[in-house]
Design a protein around this motif. Structure first.
Motif, mmCIF file in Angstrom:
data_model
loop_
_atom_site.group_PDB
_atom_site.id
_atom_site.type_symbol
_atom_site.label_atom_id
_atom_site.label_comp_id
_atom_site.label_asym_id
_atom_site.label_seq_id
_atom_site.Cartn_x
_atom_site.Cartn_y
_atom_site.Cartn_z
ATOM 1 N N THR B 111 0.835 -1.202 0.000
ATOM 2 C CA THR B 111 0.000 0.000 0.000
ATOM 3 C C THR B 111 0.869 1.251 0.000
ATOM 4 O OG1 THR B 111 -1.567 -1.254 1.322
ATOM 5 C CG2 THR B 111 -1.955 1.090 1.141
ATOM 6 N N ARG B 112 1.964 1.199 0.782
ATOM 7 C CA ARG B 112 2.863 2.345 0.801
ATOM 8 C C ARG B 112 3.494 2.562 -0.570
ATOM 9 N NH1 ARG B 112 4.849 3.701 5.125
ATOM 10 N NH2 ARG B 112 5.150 1.601 5.890
ATOM 11 N N TRP B 113 3.810 1.443 -1.236
ATOM 12 C CA TRP B 113 4.438 1.525 -2.550
ATOM 13 C C TRP B 113 3.487 2.182 -3.552
ATOM 14 C CZ3 TRP B 113 3.867 -1.766 -7.127
ATOM 15 C CH2 TRP B 113 4.896 -1.593 -8.043
ATOM 16 N N VAL B 114 2.197 1.861 -3.457
ATOM 17 C CA VAL B 114 1.230 2.408 -4.414
ATOM 18 C C VAL B 114 0.813 3.830 -4.045
ATOM 19 C CG1 VAL B 114 -1.077 2.125 -5.418
ATOM 20 C CG2 VAL B 114 0.351 0.118 -4.983
ATOM 21 N N PHE B 115 0.517 4.063 -2.751
ATOM 22 C CA PHE B 115 -0.105 5.332 -2.365
ATOM 23 C C PHE B 115 0.838 6.291 -1.652
ATOM 24 C CE2 PHE B 115 -3.735 2.453 -2.722
ATOM 25 C CZ PHE B 115 -4.604 3.211 -3.477
ATOM 26 N N GLY B 116 2.067 5.844 -1.321
ATOM 27 C CA GLY B 116 2.986 6.724 -0.601
ATOM 28 C C GLY B 116 2.784 6.630 0.896
ATOM 29 N N SER B 117 3.636 7.341 1.649
ATOM 30 C CA SER B 117 3.669 7.189 3.106
ATOM 31 C C SER B 117 2.753 8.148 3.837
ATOM 32 C CB SER B 117 5.088 7.422 3.617
ATOM 33 O OG SER B 117 5.947 6.519 3.014
ATOM 34 N N PHE B 118 2.134 9.069 3.116
ATOM 35 C CA PHE B 118 1.344 10.079 3.805
ATOM 36 C C PHE B 118 -0.135 9.699 3.782
ATOM 37 C CE2 PHE B 118 5.231 12.079 2.421
ATOM 38 C CZ PHE B 118 5.656 12.666 3.593
ATOM 39 N N PRO B 119 -0.882 10.050 4.836
ATOM 40 C CA PRO B 119 -2.293 9.672 4.910
ATOM 41 C C PRO B 119 -3.096 10.252 3.732
ATOM 42 C CG PRO B 119 -1.533 10.546 7.015
ATOM 43 C CD PRO B 119 -0.441 10.779 6.023
ATOM 44 N N LEU B 120 -4.143 9.535 3.353
ATOM 45 C CA LEU B 120 -4.995 9.998 2.249
ATOM 46 C C LEU B 120 -6.219 10.740 2.795
ATOM 47 C CD1 LEU B 120 -5.209 7.158 -0.399
ATOM 48 C CD2 LEU B 120 -3.530 8.948 -0.138
ATOM 49 N N PHE B 121 -6.842 11.487 1.890
ATOM 50 C CA PHE B 121 -8.024 12.253 2.252
ATOM 51 C C PHE B 121 -9.279 11.491 1.855
ATOM 52 C CE2 PHE B 121 -11.283 15.384 0.975
ATOM 53 C CZ PHE B 121 -11.481 15.979 2.195
ATOM 54 N N LEU B 122 -10.198 11.336 2.810
ATOM 55 C CA LEU B 122 -11.511 10.775 2.509
ATOM 56 C C LEU B 122 -12.470 11.483 3.440
ATOM 57 C CD1 LEU B 122 -13.307 8.601 1.126
ATOM 58 C CD2 LEU B 122 -12.766 7.095 3.016
ATOM 59 N N ASP B 123 -13.500 12.106 2.872
ATOM 60 C CA ASP B 123 -14.371 12.913 3.718
ATOM 61 C C ASP B 123 -15.807 12.417 3.637
ATOM 62 O OD1 ASP B 123 -14.895 14.804 5.559
ATOM 63 O OD2 ASP B 123 -14.816 16.511 4.204
ATOM 64 N N ILE B 124 -16.586 12.860 4.609
ATOM 65 C CA ILE B 124 -18.015 12.568 4.635
ATOM 66 C C ILE B 124 -18.677 13.331 3.484
ATOM 67 C CG2 ILE B 124 -20.074 12.758 6.056
ATOM 68 C CD1 ILE B 124 -18.171 13.039 8.466
ATOM 69 N N PRO B 125 -19.618 12.707 2.750
ATOM 70 C CA PRO B 125 -20.303 13.472 1.696
ATOM 71 C C PRO B 125 -21.167 14.572 2.317
ATOM 72 C CG PRO B 125 -21.340 11.338 2.033
ATOM 73 C CD PRO B 125 -20.083 11.325 2.834
ATOM 74 N N ASP B 126 -21.386 15.643 1.542
ATOM 75 C CA ASP B 126 -22.104 16.809 2.079
ATOM 76 C C ASP B 126 -23.467 16.454 2.666
ATOM 77 O OD1 ASP B 126 -20.107 18.528 1.595
ATOM 78 O OD2 ASP B 126 -20.821 19.153 -0.389
ATOM 79 N N TYR B 127 -24.161 15.515 1.975
ATOM 80 C CA TYR B 127 -25.528 15.221 2.432
ATOM 81 C C TYR B 127 -25.562 14.444 3.740
ATOM 82 C CZ TYR B 127 -24.282 11.139 -0.407
ATOM 83 O OH TYR B 127 -23.613 10.070 -0.961
ATOM 84 N N LEU B 128 -24.409 13.985 4.220
ATOM 85 C CA LEU B 128 -24.385 13.286 5.514
ATOM 86 C C LEU B 128 -23.591 14.047 6.571
ATOM 87 C CD1 LEU B 128 -23.853 9.559 4.440
ATOM 88 C CD2 LEU B 128 -25.941 10.621 5.288
ATOM 89 N N SER B 129 -23.108 15.260 6.228
ATOM 90 C CA SER B 129 -22.238 15.944 7.185
ATOM 91 C C SER B 129 -23.054 16.830 8.128
ATOM 92 C CB SER B 129 -21.181 16.765 6.445
ATOM 93 O OG SER B 129 -21.809 17.811 5.763
#
Lengths: 376, 306
Positions: B111-129
């Motif tokens: 996973t590190r090899w594919v996506f790198g060592s830094f955390p990824l962004f994933l957010d709640i969709p607007d209609y559920l926030s």
């Protein structure tokens, strides 16, 4: 085990390891959850070595996997079989406590690019130990000072239940003059803060101070933004560094955090560092990268004056700290910890990228609280 | 301590519990049917979260991201079952632990090899926030309420699958006597791959749902994996019902313990000591719960075998 042998000359395609005269051992975290910090320190450090053009510095890089036992094994190997002159690289305070005291007692110099546990700043200080980043309490003390100037009078404070977390709350309380609406120690590595946010909501506080480095901070900020609690947040830069801001996104916008470095500190060294780091690695540097860069430049400045084999002269050259820091003015106190300005920064968005902008100086020429206890 | 705060904390405990259930259900199913200890279950949780973050980044759609998480985790599960896990059914648990631990390392570095060592962004969709106001004036985040509902629906769906469908009959039969159902003409290796993929998909779903409010980073699955093991030991290994009850117990104990123990100790200690001692005791609360359950029922609450 990942092992990288990299001389400055290797980057210039003309490796002549036989001529290496100074051996530097770097133990840092390059795999696992905390790898982003170690990679930034390494990249900043190696950038400075490459820019110096010196081919007589050999850097041996090892991955501690954020495990104290592995760090100790690597340290023994570097000191006893590689016979390094200088060691550096450790990110985490618990690893530093496991490695540094034994290393400096074997006449190796240790330059800390990150961890600054209070135990090594006070009675446990050592003539061969230099911290180029900060003493652990410093950024939290600055957060307390900022909270006073922002007019906060009733803070809710939280940090993980481990030594650096206790240093954090101690540091904030040392400078914050208002009352505490609540004080919580969370579990180290905790990822869900719903229960704590509910307590904040019920506490009647007017501000929240938190120290939750890395992934813990990402989780807290996202959940806090979604909770509907809108008290102002303040914290140290560790939850707002360049590596993790993109993962937090809009939830971090406008939050004030304290740091000894920011990419917009106005001096030529810093401007050149930010530009060359971005050109070399394709990303903006973090405070950790700046610490790695400064650590290498300190080392190079001392090597220009003395050889590590002449320990007294080399130590004096390190103590003089005559190098161009990305932070502008930089000096060591008597316990070999920095005396420096600590800034208040605000999270902003530049185009699509989240980053920080300085909004003021939280503490000027700040030294740590333990220096008086150090008898060197 | 107000009534509103208590209700809010109970909801938090429930939400934590149902997400643990998604993890524990797959783990207990795989152990129950195949007798396999799968340490790499946390990696499948991570795969789900990373797939969701990547697809949400490309498309901007949270529903597509969830779909991607389910498919990526199920696919990863099916592949490791066919390539690695299949060779481990006949071996003892130590070999399984070693091999699946190796899979954790492979997944993490991959996973590190594919996506790198830094955390990824994933957010709640607007209609559920944002928060909603519940009866009684309780403000509670809509997304967490959604998680509770989704978790309960998945639990209901799993119950229907196991109790009411032909596949469910085969799974239950497989738990009891694998030679016999093979003799009856059921393709046992296909069944195993299917069960493994199902468990993986549940873990992936949990990873994606939780990833939206937490940090999507390498190694995010291992802390959850430990809790999921506690859950299935409490619930009884192999029992979906046990996993459900166990997950809610662990979720509530962990959340409420962290809040109420320090308050309780403040009655008899100084506030600073109570905070420190209470939070230390709360962090071992679920293990005390596990020990108490095991003393009372050595096979867990709903466990059939030791």
């Amino acid at each position: 085990m990942k092992k990288l042998l990299m001389g400055a000359a290797a980057l210039a395609m003309s490796a002549t390891f036989a001529s290496a005269e100074v051996k530097v051992g770097m133990i840092t975290t390059l795999s696992g959850g905390g790898a982003g910090l170690g990679i930034d320190v390494r990249d900043g450090f190696m950038l400075a070595i490459a820019q110096s053009g010196r081919d007589d510095i050999e850097v041996i890089i090892e991955d501690d996997q954020r495990k104290p036992d592995i760090a100790v094994q690597l340290s023994d190997k570097l000191i006893q079989s590689e016979r390094v002159d200088v060691m550096t690289g450790i990110i985490w305070s618990n690893l530093a406590m496991a490695v540094v005291p034994a290393a400096v007692n074997q006449n190796v110099f240790y330059l800390s690019p990150n961890a600054g546990p209070s135990a090594l700043a006070g009675p446990g200080c050592h003539k061969n130990y230099f911290n180029v980043a900060w003493q652990n309490d410093n950024l939290h003390e600055a957060a307390g000072a900022y909270a006073n100037s922002a007019g906060y009078g009733n803070s809710f404070i939280l940090a993980p239940n481990y030594p650096a977390g206790k240093d954090a709350l101690t540091g904030y309380k040392r400078f914050f003059e208002g009352d505490l609406a609540g004080e919580i120690y969370t579990k180290l590595g905790q990822t869900d803060y719903a229960a704590e946010i509910a307590q904040i909501r019920a506490s009647g506080a007017d501000s929240v101070f938190f120290f939750l480095p890395g992934g813990m901070g990402i989780s807290f900020l996202k959940q806090y933004a979604d909770s509907g609690v809108d008290l102002p947040l303040v914290g140290p830069a560790f939850s707002f560094d360049q590596g993790i801001l993109q993962a937090v996104g809009d939830a971090a916008m406008g939050v004030v955090n304290t740091s000894q470095w920011s990419k917009d500190i106005d001096n030529p060294t810093n401007a050149a560092f930010v530009e060359s780091f971005q050109a070399e690695y394709g990303r903006l540097p973090s405070l950790y990268a700046s610490q790695g860069f400064d650590t290498a430049n300190l080392l190079i400045s001392a090597l220009e004056k003395a050889d590590p084999s002449d320990a007294d002269a080399f130590r004096a050259a390190l103590k003089a700290a005559e190098f161009d820091s990305t932070r502008g003015d930089f000096a060591f106190g008597d316990n070999h910890h920095p005396i420096q300005d600590i800034y208040a920064r605000e999270v902003i968005k530049e185009g699509d990228v989240f980053t920080n902008k300085i909004i003021g100086v939280a503490l000027e020429n700040h030294a740590d609280a333990y220096a008086a206890e150090c008898k060197m | 301590m107000s009534f509103i705060l208590i209700v809010e904390q109970v909801l938090n405990g429930l939400q934590f519990g149902v997400m643990l259930f998604l993890m524990a259900a797959g783990l207990t199913l795989i152990f129950g049917v195949m007798g396999l200890i799968n340490l790499a279950h946390g990696s499948l949780y991570m795969v789900g979260a990373f797939a969701a973050a990547a697809v949400a980044g490309w498309t901007g759609s949270f529903l597509l991201a969830l779909l991607a998480a389910l498919m990526a985790a199920a696919l990863a599960g099916a592949i490791i079952e066919m390539v690695v896990i299949r060779r481990l059914y006949a071996t003892d648990h130590l070999d399984q632990v070693l091999a699946t631990f190796a899979l954790i390392l492979v997944f993490s570095e991959g996973t590190r090899w594919v996506f790198g060592s830094f955390p990824l962004f994933l957010d709640i969709p607007d209609y559920l926030s944002g928060p909603v106001t519940l009866p009684g004036g309780i403000q509670y985040p809509l997304y967490r309420l959604t998680l509770i509902v989704v978790g309960l629906l998945v639990g209901l769906g799993l119950w229907a699958l196991i109790e009411r469908t032909r596949l469910g009959i085969q799974i239950r039969a497989g738990e009891n006597d694998r030679e016999m159902i093979a003799a009856l003409g059921v393709d046992i290796s296909k069944l195993y791959t299917l069960v493994f993929a199902l468990g993986a998909a549940l873990a992936g779903l949990a990873g994606a749902l939780v990833g939206a409010i937490q940090s999507v980073q390498v190694g995010m699955g291992e802390p959850v994996l430990i809790l999921a093991f506690v859950v299935i030991v409490i619930g009884g290994i192999g029992s979906i019902k046990g996993a459900f009850i166990g997950a809610l117990l662990v979720g509530l104990t962990d959340t409420l313990g962290g809040i109420f123990l320090p308050e309780l100790f403040k009655l008899v200690m100084s506030p600073a000591a109570a905070t420190s001692f209470g939070s230390s005791l709360a962090s071992i609360g679920i293990y005390l719960l596990m020990a108490a359950v095991l003393i009372w029922r050595p096979t867990g609450l709903f466990g059939a075998r030791a």
